[in-house]
Motif scaffolding. Sequence first.
Motif, mmCIF file in Angstrom:
data_model
loop_
_atom_site.group_PDB
_atom_site.id
_atom_site.type_symbol
_atom_site.label_atom_id
_atom_site.label_comp_id
_atom_site.label_asym_id
_atom_site.label_seq_id
_atom_site.Cartn_x
_atom_site.Cartn_y
_atom_site.Cartn_z
ATOM 1 N N ASN A 1 0.834 -1.208 0.000
ATOM 2 C CA ASN A 1 0.000 0.000 0.000
ATOM 3 C C ASN A 1 0.865 1.253 0.000
ATOM 4 N N LYS A 2 1.941 1.243 0.771
ATOM 5 C CA LYS A 2 2.863 2.382 0.796
ATOM 6 C C LYS A 2 3.507 2.559 -0.570
ATOM 7 N N PHE A 3 3.921 1.456 -1.186
ATOM 8 C CA PHE A 3 4.534 1.474 -2.507
ATOM 9 C C PHE A 3 3.552 2.067 -3.529
ATOM 10 N N LYS A 4 2.292 1.661 -3.454
ATOM 11 C CA LYS A 4 1.265 2.163 -4.372
ATOM 12 C C LYS A 4 1.068 3.667 -4.184
ATOM 13 N N MET A 5 1.040 4.130 -2.947
ATOM 14 C CA MET A 5 0.862 5.551 -2.676
ATOM 15 C C MET A 5 2.052 6.359 -3.199
ATOM 16 N N GLU A 6 3.263 5.825 -3.029
ATOM 17 C CA GLU A 6 4.459 6.511 -3.539
ATOM 18 C C GLU A 6 4.424 6.597 -5.063
ATOM 19 N N ALA A 7 4.061 5.505 -5.721
ATOM 20 C CA ALA A 7 3.991 5.494 -7.181
ATOM 21 C C ALA A 7 2.938 6.481 -7.668
ATOM 22 N N ALA A 8 1.806 6.544 -7.001
ATOM 23 C CA ALA A 8 0.746 7.485 -7.379
ATOM 24 C C ALA A 8 1.228 8.918 -7.247
ATOM 25 N N SER A 9 1.927 9.193 -6.175
ATOM 26 C CA SER A 9 2.458 10.535 -5.963
ATOM 27 C C SER A 9 3.444 10.913 -7.067
ATOM 28 N N GLU A 10 4.272 9.971 -7.479
ATOM 29 C CA GLU A 10 5.280 10.220 -8.510
ATOM 30 C C GLU A 10 4.658 10.553 -9.864
ATOM 31 N N VAL A 11 3.488 10.014 -10.153
ATOM 32 C CA VAL A 11 2.847 10.293 -11.442
ATOM 33 C C VAL A 11 1.723 11.324 -11.308
ATOM 34 N N GLY A 12 1.588 11.913 -10.128
ATOM 35 C CA GLY A 12 0.623 12.992 -9.933
ATOM 36 C C GLY A 12 -0.824 12.568 -9.776
ATOM 37 N N VAL A 13 -1.038 11.344 -9.299
ATOM 38 C CA VAL A 13 -2.405 10.860 -9.066
ATOM 39 C C VAL A 13 -2.671 10.928 -7.571
ATOM 40 N N ASN A 14 -3.776 11.554 -7.215
ATOM 41 C CA ASN A 14 -4.127 11.726 -5.810
ATOM 42 C C ASN A 14 -4.937 10.529 -5.320
ATOM 43 N N LEU A 15 -4.246 9.552 -4.708
ATOM 44 C CA LEU A 15 -4.938 8.393 -4.130
ATOM 45 C C LEU A 15 -5.307 8.705 -2.691
ATOM 46 N N LYS A 16 -6.389 8.112 -2.265
ATOM 47 C CA LYS A 16 -6.763 8.199 -0.859
ATOM 48 C C LYS A 16 -6.774 6.789 -0.285
ATOM 49 N N GLN A 17 -6.704 6.679 1.016
ATOM 50 C CA GLN A 17 -6.769 5.366 1.647
ATOM 51 C C GLN A 17 -8.137 4.769 1.368
ATOM 52 N N GLY A 18 -8.172 3.487 1.087
ATOM 53 C CA GLY A 18 -9.443 2.813 0.835
ATOM 54 C C GLY A 18 -9.834 2.832 -0.622
ATOM 55 N N TYR A 19 -11.103 2.974 -0.872
ATOM 56 C CA TYR A 19 -11.677 2.865 -2.214
ATOM 57 C C TYR A 19 -11.319 4.074 -3.073
ATOM 58 N N ASN A 20 -10.868 3.813 -4.296
ATOM 59 C CA ASN A 20 -10.519 4.879 -5.239
ATOM 60 C C ASN A 20 -11.253 4.687 -6.562
ATOM 61 N N GLY A 21 -12.517 4.355 -6.492
ATOM 62 C CA GLY A 21 -13.313 4.073 -7.673
ATOM 63 C C GLY A 21 -13.561 5.271 -8.567
#
Length: 63
Positions: A16-36
């Motif tokens: 989950n941490k890895f996914k959040m870091e990758a999202a940040s690197e490509v400029g996608v704002n992920l939130k914890q939980g559902y991102n539908g």
Amino acid sequence: MAKSKTLVPEAKDAMNKFKMEAASEVGVNLKQGYNGDLTSKEAGSVGGQMVKKMIEQYERSMS
């Protein structure tokens, strides 16, 4: 709806941490939980960045 399973349950937090870091690197704002609300393009860019980083790490480990 299929739910993915982590093969090593202890790795779930790290993934989950890895996914959040990758999202940040490509400029996608992920939130914890559902991102539908993400577009396919956004979700694909996060997954693509994760794969890119995993390949880079594997290549470094081969040297």
